[in-house]
Write a protein that holds these residues in place. Structure first.
Motif, mmCIF file in Angstrom:
data_model
loop_
_atom_site.group_PDB
_atom_site.id
_atom_site.type_symbol
_atom_site.label_atom_id
_atom_site.label_comp_id
_atom_site.label_asym_id
_atom_site.label_seq_id
_atom_site.Cartn_x
_atom_site.Cartn_y
_atom_site.Cartn_z
ATOM 1 N N PRO A 251 -25.651 29.025 39.742
ATOM 2 C CA PRO A 251 -26.746 29.196 40.709
ATOM 3 C C PRO A 251 -27.205 27.840 41.253
ATOM 4 C CG PRO A 251 -27.147 30.528 38.761
ATOM 5 C CD PRO A 251 -25.960 29.654 38.449
ATOM 6 N N MET A 252 -27.540 27.828 42.519
ATOM 7 C CA MET A 252 -28.057 26.612 43.142
ATOM 8 C C MET A 252 -29.557 26.795 43.329
ATOM 9 S SD MET A 252 -28.949 25.411 46.476
ATOM 10 C CE MET A 252 -27.933 26.247 47.688
ATOM 11 N N ILE A 253 -30.310 25.802 42.904
ATOM 12 C CA ILE A 253 -31.766 25.863 43.074
ATOM 13 C C ILE A 253 -32.193 24.767 44.046
ATOM 14 C CG2 ILE A 253 -34.020 25.811 41.937
ATOM 15 C CD1 ILE A 253 -32.639 26.615 39.362
ATOM 16 N N LYS B 247 -41.468 26.291 48.549
ATOM 17 C CA LYS B 247 -40.758 27.416 47.959
ATOM 18 C C LYS B 247 -39.678 26.923 47.016
ATOM 19 C CE LYS B 247 -40.906 30.768 51.770
ATOM 20 N NZ LYS B 247 -40.028 31.407 52.778
ATOM 21 N N ARG B 248 -39.401 27.772 46.025
ATOM 22 C CA ARG B 248 -38.213 27.567 45.214
ATOM 23 C C ARG B 248 -37.205 28.637 45.633
ATOM 24 N NH1 ARG B 248 -37.961 27.441 38.892
ATOM 25 N NH2 ARG B 248 -40.143 27.965 39.092
ATOM 26 N N LEU B 249 -35.988 28.239 46.006
ATOM 27 C CA LEU B 249 -34.934 29.184 46.361
ATOM 28 C C LEU B 249 -33.873 29.167 45.278
ATOM 29 C CD1 LEU B 249 -36.158 28.227 49.213
ATOM 30 C CD2 LEU B 249 -34.029 29.056 50.174
ATOM 31 N N GLY C 62 -30.039 36.042 46.688
ATOM 32 C CA GLY C 62 -30.732 35.577 45.482
ATOM 33 C C GLY C 62 -32.211 35.871 45.610
ATOM 34 N N TRP C 63 -33.067 34.895 45.355
ATOM 35 C CA TRP C 63 -34.496 35.157 45.511
ATOM 36 C C TRP C 63 -35.236 33.866 45.836
ATOM 37 C CZ3 TRP C 63 -37.059 32.165 42.016
ATOM 38 C CH2 TRP C 63 -36.455 31.909 40.764
ATOM 39 N N PHE C 64 -36.436 34.026 46.336
ATOM 40 C CA PHE C 64 -37.303 32.848 46.494
ATOM 41 C C PHE C 64 -38.696 33.211 46.036
ATOM 42 C CE2 PHE C 64 -40.078 33.934 50.014
ATOM 43 C CZ PHE C 64 -39.358 34.829 50.798
ATOM 44 N N GLU C 65 -39.473 32.163 45.745
ATOM 45 C CA GLU C 65 -40.892 32.378 45.443
ATOM 46 C C GLU C 65 -41.686 31.215 46.041
ATOM 47 O OE1 GLU C 65 -41.305 32.521 41.213
ATOM 48 O OE2 GLU C 65 -40.425 30.550 40.929
ATOM 49 N N THR C 66 -42.912 31.515 46.429
ATOM 50 C CA THR C 66 -43.778 30.487 46.986
ATOM 51 C C THR C 66 -44.465 29.752 45.845
ATOM 52 O OG1 THR C 66 -44.138 31.715 49.021
ATOM 53 C CG2 THR C 66 -45.818 30.105 48.419
ATOM 54 N N LEU C 67 -44.309 28.440 45.824
ATOM 55 C CA LEU C 67 -44.932 27.639 44.764
ATOM 56 C C LEU C 67 -46.309 27.143 45.181
ATOM 57 C CD1 LEU C 67 -41.847 25.456 43.740
ATOM 58 C CD2 LEU C 67 -42.706 27.502 42.606
#
Lengths: 539, 539
Positions: free
Chosen positions: B512-514, B449-451, B435-440
């Motif tokens: 999707p799991m967040i 991070k959000r995964l 999937g993806w992640f981003e740094t918050l």
């Protein structure tokens, strides 16, 4: 001793997106280091000047207080305007702080701390409601050991029990009315100009400060100079010229007998009150009434809102200065800017050989005479082939315009308000009495926030109907009240706040505490909050 | 049956900041809805076309796979170039998939699924290492109940046990080589043009598609037309004119005997191989060798890296097409764009009466012929008084330039690389196989991070030396392995991963799991990771 009256209640939009209604220009870090408000307070934090009186607006009262605290300048008073009424009302409200007979009815006489110390407003016992007592109790109970010396929200700079002393301003003190959003790069030079004007002010003149113009500026007010007054370097004022035509401005520039109006005034309290009573009797009557019924509220003094409702919305120039016959002009030859547009900011910033002014992570490729600003650490702004442009990037908003159009930035705010876009007025960081928070991520049923809680600060004891919260401390120490339990959490510790639980978050430490809050629930707005106790009187 | 070969390995910078090395243009959502890569796959997901062969690059192999999965188009094969070698090598590698004698040595013959179904690469048992078995076991073990049907990483679209069937392409199939980053608004019309060209391709021609020019474009390749060929509507190709002078382009435009080269080619496999062998023998030899030793890796086929090292870096036009004598041109009269610059994007987007093209939260005040794009939900882009400008805002980067300078955007990337700015190549969302992640938020000693974990996906079993992690599930369900313990976490549940603990995160669900991850520690880089098991073969 001169008492500066800092007029810090404005909320201009000409520097949007950095300046917004909820966090205007004077509090924003426009240059490296201090905000303009802090720079203004510093400018008069010097021998010959007493502690400042600050007049500001409801939404940023805590910002003003915290910014003063951060640069260690205790104010004599923080007056919170019940509603914006332009500079005439703000100036007079600030001035009346120094007039003992306008004190809150039944309050103990105002006593002044020595320069560098603060005043405490003493509300008389008979005016204190049970709710006030509860709030104060709650505030004190929440201080804890090691904290008794810094009661949050009640002039934390002044240790309780310190005896306020007279400030030596005398019965008819000298006041310096000043905006808080201008740039004056040489504070010492400006103070010297103010001190040179003291004899004239003592003699009953209202002294205004005039800037040597360096262009035919049509956006400013101009001061038309009359005769010199003695050997003081001051000139009598022949008249104001507000926003002249280009032609008129050019003529004045060439004639060399006119200066820009800096909006700074020095006068005795009695001179000023007399001028208001004569030339703006309705402003005088309504503001005096509002101040007579002013109410101390923690660190703030609140003019009576009902009386304030009748205060005319008018600038001090229009209401008083243009009509008064006793104005003198003190010329000030050094650099000054009203920073009234991004064009002005560009002019004040250091520029490279091509005339580009860059702030933050900004890259100019083949640009000239261009302003590029990144207002957040993680945002890279790149301009290619730009000439005479401005680009300003914030995490939630980006502005791009030709420099020549920078006077029209207010149109952006108007357009965004019409769209209902939150960026029109709301700032990405939401400043609260205890610090600030920002939303890091917002989903359908979750929200992630970063909370920055000042040392000694405490959020209200509260609960939520619609959301649960996970808290993770990532810097400093938190004291968490959860129903009947109180515990300390250090860095890397977490706690779960179930839906409906009564909870409170405090920072009992000496450094800022940073907490990541993950909210989950079907309704995540700020108004899902039941406050049981609040040391900032919000419950 | 025509097999589309999707050439999806490019990584242009001309659309920075939206297109970056780690997440290039063809995968970015440039218009509402599908990415260009997805639109290309959809264009040929129709009767007469077999499942596509995708040739892409290492960094975005999972992105390509997931984007196909999202639009339910199972590829016949996903070829991962060991290193970028331009279009000649990519095209031939994709084509050779259809040549049974170039199969991985010892692998079972390639069998084709019916249109709309996928092929499974069958690696022979003797080629499978113990590590492969462990990986596969781990993958299968991690699937859980209800999941057996979608083994992640092995063509999840095809239920295990489905018998691959012949695709009817025959021994010498027709191939359609196509870029994946162009806009063709009328897919049906383009398919019809391709089908009209089939007889010529069957007869041994290489058919290229020529776009009716609407201007003297100097950035494109032009096709100089020769004689008509029978009644097919096709013309022989007299020659290529690569990036002509303005004068030459104007002449060609006026003469009306030249078309733009769309870079799309239709030919038989045998025709194409012969052309490579004749005109680009080194490309042919090295790519054939690399494909002969290709290795299946989960869903991907990897040409042999050592052989690939010797592959010349050259475009298919230069290597083959400009030299071959058997090219025909199929004119295509409808809209097409190579989307090679922000200027081209502006042209393709819907425009208001003043010629402004807006995407996302963008506001144009008194602007004309200007492109304003907000690429993130929370960012409001405002232009005032702009003419012929582009402004593109992402959470981590903003580009501002005159439209006329849009060919120079690559200079920004070069400059940023020289500064070491991460925005040059890295994308704010980091795409991973799961999937993806981003740094918050990133602090001195913490990171938030959000995964976003795809259904059925699993992160590796891992541990960290320098950081602890707090996980809060905010959407979907997580299965968390923590040392010897395995548990399910639903929305609003959290877990603490101590420093050093072995852990794994999986999404056993169907949505999707967040997850919000709060890391604390003194070193928070991605390389503090010890992988014990990874279903994507990264351990």
């Amino acid at each position: 001793m001169i008492t500066p009256i800092l007029l810090g209640g404005g909320s201009g939009t000409r520097l949007w997106p950095v300046s917004r209604r909820s966090y205007p220009k004077q509090f924003a870090p426009l240059f490296e280091g201090l905000s303009l408000f802090q720079a203004t307070a510093h400018r008069f934090d010097a021998p010959g000047f007493a502690a400042p009186v600050v007049v500001t607006a409801e939404p940023f009262r805590f910002v003003a207080q915290m910014q003063l605290q951060a640069c260690d300048i205790p104010p004599a008073a923080l007056v919170v305007e019940p509603a914006p009424r332009n500079t005439a009302a703000a100036a007079l409200a600030g001035a009346l702080i120094l007039a003992p007979e306008t004190l809150p009815k039944g309050a103990a006489p105002i006593t002044w701390a020595a320069p560098g110390q603060a005043t405490i407003w003493e509300a008389p016992v008979q005016d204190v409601t049970m709710q006030d007592v509860t709030r104060q109790d709650a505030a004190l109970q929440n201080m804890g050991a090691g904290f008794a010396e810094a009661p949050v929200g009640r002039f934390p700079f002044l240790p309780p029990g310190t005896a306020p002393s007279a400030n030596g301003c005398g019965a008819d003190p000298l006041l310096l009315l000043t905006p808080c959003d201008h740039a004056i790069p040489d504070p010492e030079g400006f103070r010297a100009a103010v001190l040179r004007a003291v004899p004239a002010a003592r003699a009953g003149r209202i002294v205004t400060f005039g800037i040597r113009p360096d262009g035919p500026e049509t956006g400013y007010g101009w001061l038309d100079l009359g005769d010199p007054r003695g050997g003081t370097g001051l000139r009598d004022l022949r008249g104001f010229v507000e926003k002249p035509s280009a032609e008129h401005a050019a003529r004045m520039l060439e004639a060399g007998n006119s200066l820009w109006n800096a909006g700074v005034f020095l006068a005795r309290l009695s001179t000023l009150r007399a001028a208001f009573r004569t030339h703006a009797p309705r402003v005088a009557a309504t503001v005096e009434a509002a101040m007579a019924d002013a109410r101390p509220d923690m660190a703030f003094l609140r003019p009576d809102a009902a009386a304030w409702d009748h205060v005319p919305d008018i600038s001090i120039d229009h209401a008083v200065m243009e009509k008064a016959g006793n104005l003198s002009v003190a010329p000030y030859d050094d650099a000054w800017s009203d920073l009234g547009s991004w064009e002005a900011i560009w002019q004040e910033m250091p520029q490279d050989n091509a005339g580009n002014a860059l702030q933050g992570a900004a890259t100019a490729i083949d640009c000239s005479d261009t302003l590029l600003r990144s207002e957040a650490e993680g945002i890279r702004v790149v301009g290619i082939g730009l000439e005479d442009m401005i680009a300003v990037a914030m995490p939630d908003a980006v502005l791009v315009a030709p420099r020549a159009r920078s006077q029209e930035v207010g149109r952006a705010v108007t357009a965004l308000r019409a769209h209902g876009a939150r960026q029109a007025d709301a700032f990405p960081r939401d400043h609260r009495p205890w610090g600030w928070f920002e939303t890091l991520a917002l989903g359908d049923r979750f929200q992630v926030k970063r909370l920055h809680v000042a040392p000694g600060a405490a959020l209200s004891l509260q609960s939520h109907v619609h959301r649960a919260e996970h808290w993770v401390v990532v810097q400093g120490t938190a004291r968490v009240t959860l129903d009947d339990d109180i515990r300390l959490l250090g860095e890397n510790q977490s706690i779960y706040i179930p839906l409906g639980a009564r909870h409170r978050l405090e920072n009992p430490g000496l450094i800022p505490m940073i907490l990541i809050e993950v909210q989950t629930g079907s309704y995540l707005q700020e108004d899902d909050i039941t406050r049981y106790e609040d040391i900032y009187a919000r419950s």
